[in-house]
Motif scaffolding. Structure first.
Motif: not given
Length: 261
Positions: A175-191
């Motif tokens: 799950f990703v959002c963009e702003d003037e500083d770059g990207l913010t990300i949250l991740t669900y990993e398989r395994g």
């Protein structure tokens, strides 16, 4: 008793084992690896890696997810095993090692970060306007949102990971959002089958998806990415739809070591 070392890359944590003598790998079946990675009954980690000798490379990286199964490429794991190799006395100006998806180059940066070369990406699919699917050594589903605050990563990530057509082989959900500083990300990993504080191949995939989504012209790019566990960055080159010379950069830190029965 087997010596182990614990490392993390922006909160993505791993158990590292020195198996250059070739005595350990056969001892680690899937239940044993899962037990070592268990956060209540073991050491606790998102994955386990063995550092092994290879005749054609500085070393070989053998990686397992926390469920004990062999995994596809792990970007933060790759950066951590480079730091581990240096701590174990493999001193190089530039590393060249073998992982499950092929050879990788890596460098120790003056700021303490580790820079890891990732595979080229030549195909990005876009099943929905703000959804991208691509492989950066591991398969990733990138969904852009106005804001990622408040997302139930475990619930929504697990639902998407087990949806058609991804259920059988699994896919990592970002799950990703963009702003003037770059990207913010949250991740669900398989395994791991849960949220992780960072995912290197996911960060790389998110940066590529953001460039693709913005319709950026050919040329060099550098994308800062903020994960829950810390800051990372991706740099590379876009040429006629091909993403090449990709490098994932971020911290790789030893936490502690010990012995495990």
């Amino acid at each position: 008793m087997t010596p182990f070392h614990k490392y993390h890359g922006a909160g993505n944590d791993f158990i590292l084992l020195d198996d250059r003598e070739g005595k350990l790998l056969h001892q680690f079946d899937q239940p044993t690896i899962a037990r070592w990675c268990d956060r209540h009954f073991g050491i606790g980690a998102d994955g386990l890696m063995l550092l092994r000798n290879h005749p054609d490379y500085d070393f070989e990286m053998v990686y397992y997810n926390s469920d004990g199964a062999p995994s596809s490429m792990c970007g933060n794991g790759g950066r951590c095993i480079v730091r581990f190799a240096a701590d174990m006395g493999i001193v190089k100006e530039a590393f060249h090692f073998l992982a499950v998806d092929g050879p990788h180059r890596a460098n120790l940066l003056p700021n303490g970060w580790v820079s890891l070369e990732m595979l080229d990406v030549t195909e990005v699919s876009r099943p929905q306007p703000d959804v991208f699917v691509l492989d950066t050594g591991s398969p990733h589903y990138i969904t852009f949102r106005e804001d990622v605050a408040g997302i139930d990563v475990f619930r929504e990530g697990r639902s998407l990971r087990n949806s058609a057509p991804y259920k059988e082989k699994g896919i990592n959900i970002n799950f990703v959002c963009e702003d003037e500083d770059g990207l913010t990300i949250l991740t669900y990993e398989r395994g791991v089958e849960d949220e992780t504080l960072a995912c290197g191949t996911g960060v790389t995939a998110a940066a590529i998806a953001a460039i693709f989504r913005a319709g950026v012209a050919d040329g060099y790019f550098h994308v800062p990415v903020k994960a829950k566990g810390g800051n990372l960055a991706v740099r590379g080159q876009l040429t006629e739809g091909r993403f090449t010379n990709l490098w994932l950069e971020g911290p790789a830190v030893r936490v502690f070591g010990g012995e495990m029965d």
